[in-house]
Design a protein around this motif. Structure first.
Motif, PDB file in Angstrom:
ATOM      1  N   VAL A  24      37.426  56.848 -56.083  1.00 47.55           N
ATOM      2  CA  VAL A  24      37.619  56.526 -54.660  1.00 47.55           C
ATOM      3  C   VAL A  24      37.550  55.010 -54.435  1.00 47.55           C
ATOM      4  O   VAL A  24      38.400  54.432 -53.736  1.00 47.55           O
ATOM      5  CB  VAL A  24      36.582  57.269 -53.783  1.00 47.55           C
ATOM      6  CG1 VAL A  24      36.582  56.751 -52.358  1.00 47.55           C
ATOM      7  CG2 VAL A  24      36.835  58.762 -53.823  1.00 47.55           C
ATOM      8  N   VAL A  25      36.565  54.368 -55.036  1.00 43.23           N
ATOM      9  CA  VAL A  25      36.392  52.922 -54.861  1.00 43.23           C
ATOM     10  C   VAL A  25      37.588  52.165 -55.433  1.00 43.23           C
ATOM     11  O   VAL A  25      38.126  51.249 -54.786  1.00 43.23           O
ATOM     12  CB  VAL A  25      35.065  52.452 -55.510  1.00 43.23           C
ATOM     13  CG1 VAL A  25      34.988  50.944 -55.623  1.00 43.23           C
ATOM     14  CG2 VAL A  25      33.873  52.991 -54.733  1.00 43.23           C
ATOM     15  N   LEU A  26      38.029  52.541 -56.619  1.00 41.75           N
ATOM     16  CA  LEU A  26      39.152  51.842 -57.252  1.00 41.75           C
ATOM     17  C   LEU A  26      40.471  52.107 -56.529  1.00 41.75           C
ATOM     18  O   LEU A  26      41.297  51.202 -56.391  1.00 41.75           O
ATOM     19  CB  LEU A  26      39.247  52.215 -58.729  1.00 41.75           C
ATOM     20  CG  LEU A  26      38.089  51.690 -59.588  1.00 41.75           C
ATOM     21  CD1 LEU A  26      38.087  52.352 -60.953  1.00 41.75           C
ATOM     22  CD2 LEU A  26      38.145  50.172 -59.710  1.00 41.75           C
ATOM     23  N   LEU A  76      45.019  57.283 -60.884  1.00 41.17           N
ATOM     24  CA  LEU A  76      43.657  57.668 -60.492  1.00 41.17           C
ATOM     25  C   LEU A  76      43.659  58.899 -59.590  1.00 41.17           C
ATOM     26  O   LEU A  76      42.747  59.720 -59.650  1.00 41.17           O
ATOM     27  CB  LEU A  76      42.957  56.505 -59.778  1.00 41.17           C
ATOM     28  CG  LEU A  76      42.589  55.309 -60.638  1.00 41.17           C
ATOM     29  CD1 LEU A  76      42.134  54.141 -59.764  1.00 41.17           C
ATOM     30  CD2 LEU A  76      41.515  55.665 -61.651  1.00 41.17           C
ATOM     31  N   PHE A  77      44.679  59.016 -58.761  1.00 44.07           N
ATOM     32  CA  PHE A  77      44.754  60.115 -57.804  1.00 44.07           C
ATOM     33  C   PHE A  77      44.999  61.463 -58.484  1.00 44.07           C
ATOM     34  O   PHE A  77      44.488  62.491 -58.040  1.00 44.07           O
ATOM     35  CB  PHE A  77      45.865  59.826 -56.782  1.00 44.07           C
ATOM     36  CG  PHE A  77      45.904  60.801 -55.651  1.00 44.07           C
ATOM     37  CD1 PHE A  77      44.953  60.746 -54.640  1.00 44.07           C
ATOM     38  CD2 PHE A  77      46.882  61.782 -55.592  1.00 44.07           C
ATOM     39  CE1 PHE A  77      44.983  61.648 -53.589  1.00 44.07           C
ATOM     40  CE2 PHE A  77      46.919  62.693 -54.551  1.00 44.07           C
ATOM     41  CZ  PHE A  77      45.966  62.626 -53.546  1.00 44.07           C
ATOM     42  N   ILE A  78      45.751  61.463 -59.559  1.00 44.07           N
ATOM     43  CA  ILE A  78      46.084  62.705 -60.262  1.00 44.07           C
ATOM     44  C   ILE A  78      45.011  62.974 -61.325  1.00 44.07           C
ATOM     45  O   ILE A  78      44.836  62.185 -62.247  1.00 44.07           O
ATOM     46  CB  ILE A  78      47.476  62.606 -60.925  1.00 44.07           C
ATOM     47  CG1 ILE A  78      48.547  62.334 -59.859  1.00 44.07           C
ATOM     48  CG2 ILE A  78      47.796  63.855 -61.729  1.00 44.07           C
ATOM     49  CD1 ILE A  78      49.892  61.939 -60.417  1.00 44.07           C
ATOM     50  N   PRO A  79      44.275  64.074 -61.205  1.00 38.12           N
ATOM     51  CA  PRO A  79      43.187  64.342 -62.155  1.00 38.12           C
ATOM     52  C   PRO A  79      43.603  64.288 -63.632  1.00 38.12           C
ATOM     53  O   PRO A  79      42.857  63.781 -64.465  1.00 38.12           O
ATOM     54  CB  PRO A  79      42.704  65.746 -61.762  1.00 38.12           C
ATOM     55  CG  PRO A  79      43.035  65.846 -60.307  1.00 38.12           C
ATOM     56  CD  PRO A  79      44.328  65.091 -60.144  1.00 38.12           C
ATOM     57  N   ALA A  80      44.798  64.768 -63.950  1.00 44.05           N
ATOM     58  CA  ALA A  80      45.242  64.787 -65.347  1.00 44.05           C
ATOM     59  C   ALA A  80      45.489  63.387 -65.910  1.00 44.05           C
ATOM     60  O   ALA A  80      45.474  63.199 -67.126  1.00 44.05           O
ATOM     61  CB  ALA A  80      46.507  65.630 -65.487  1.00 44.05           C
ATOM     62  N   THR A  81      45.706  62.387 -65.031  1.00 41.10           N
ATOM     63  CA  THR A  81      45.964  61.022 -65.498  1.00 41.10           C
ATOM     64  C   THR A  81      44.848  60.051 -65.102  1.00 41.10           C
ATOM     65  O   THR A  81      45.010  58.837 -65.226  1.00 41.10           O
ATOM     66  CB  THR A  81      47.306  60.507 -64.941  1.00 41.10           C
ATOM     67  OG1 THR A  81      47.251  60.520 -63.508  1.00 41.10           O
ATOM     68  CG2 THR A  81      48.465  61.353 -65.438  1.00 41.10           C
TER      69      THR A  81
END
Length: 155
Positions: A24-26, A76-81
């Protein structure tokens, strides 16, 4: 039924919290910095061209840097990546930090296109903030990697 969590569950739970906070911070950091640059690409390119080290690369870097920042947000938004996103966050922050240090050591004038609260930081404070974000990125990357190893080991 025993409700006591196992060491693997505790490690995974605390790791998830760290990874989520870092994510979230990044995401907020890179969305903010990318949108600030994209809001006036011509100004950003001009400021890059004022740099002794980057002179002549303003047009290219004014597009590449925010594109990299937005790519990191997507990763960062996509859990798999998320894991590569954390690593790329560290790398981009390292590049920014090394650039600032190189400019300060060379004695060159260091142009700034920072917006908002970041513009009020000294260059030393800017380096410290970058180092904190880098540590956060690495810790979350390490926790993510550790969780993957634990899951493989348990299964």
């Amino acid at each position: 039924m025993n409700a006591t969590p196992t060491p693997v569950q505790l490690t995974k739970s605390s790791g998830n919290v760290l990874i989520q906070i870092a994510t979230v911070v990044l995401i907020a950091l890179f969305l903010y910095t990318a949108s600030d640059k994209l809001s006036d690409l011509k100004l950003f390119a001009r400021i890059i061209n004022e740099s002794a080290i980057l002179k002549g690369y303003g047009s290219l870097l004014s597009k590449v840097v925010p594109a990299c920042e937005l790519l990191i947000v997507l990763l960062l938004f996509i859990p798999a990546t998320r894991k590569p996103g954390l690593l790329f966050s560290f790398v981009l922050l390292l590049i920014f930090t090394l650039y600032i240090v190189a400019m300060l050591v060379s004695g060159s004038r260091l142009p700034c296109n920072c917006g908002g609260i970041i513009s009020s930081l000294t260059w030393t404070q800017h380096i410290v903030v970058n180092l904190l974000f880098m540590i956060l990125s690495l810790l979350a990357f390490w926790k993510h990697r550790q969780q993957n190893l634990l899951v493989r080991h348990v299964n």
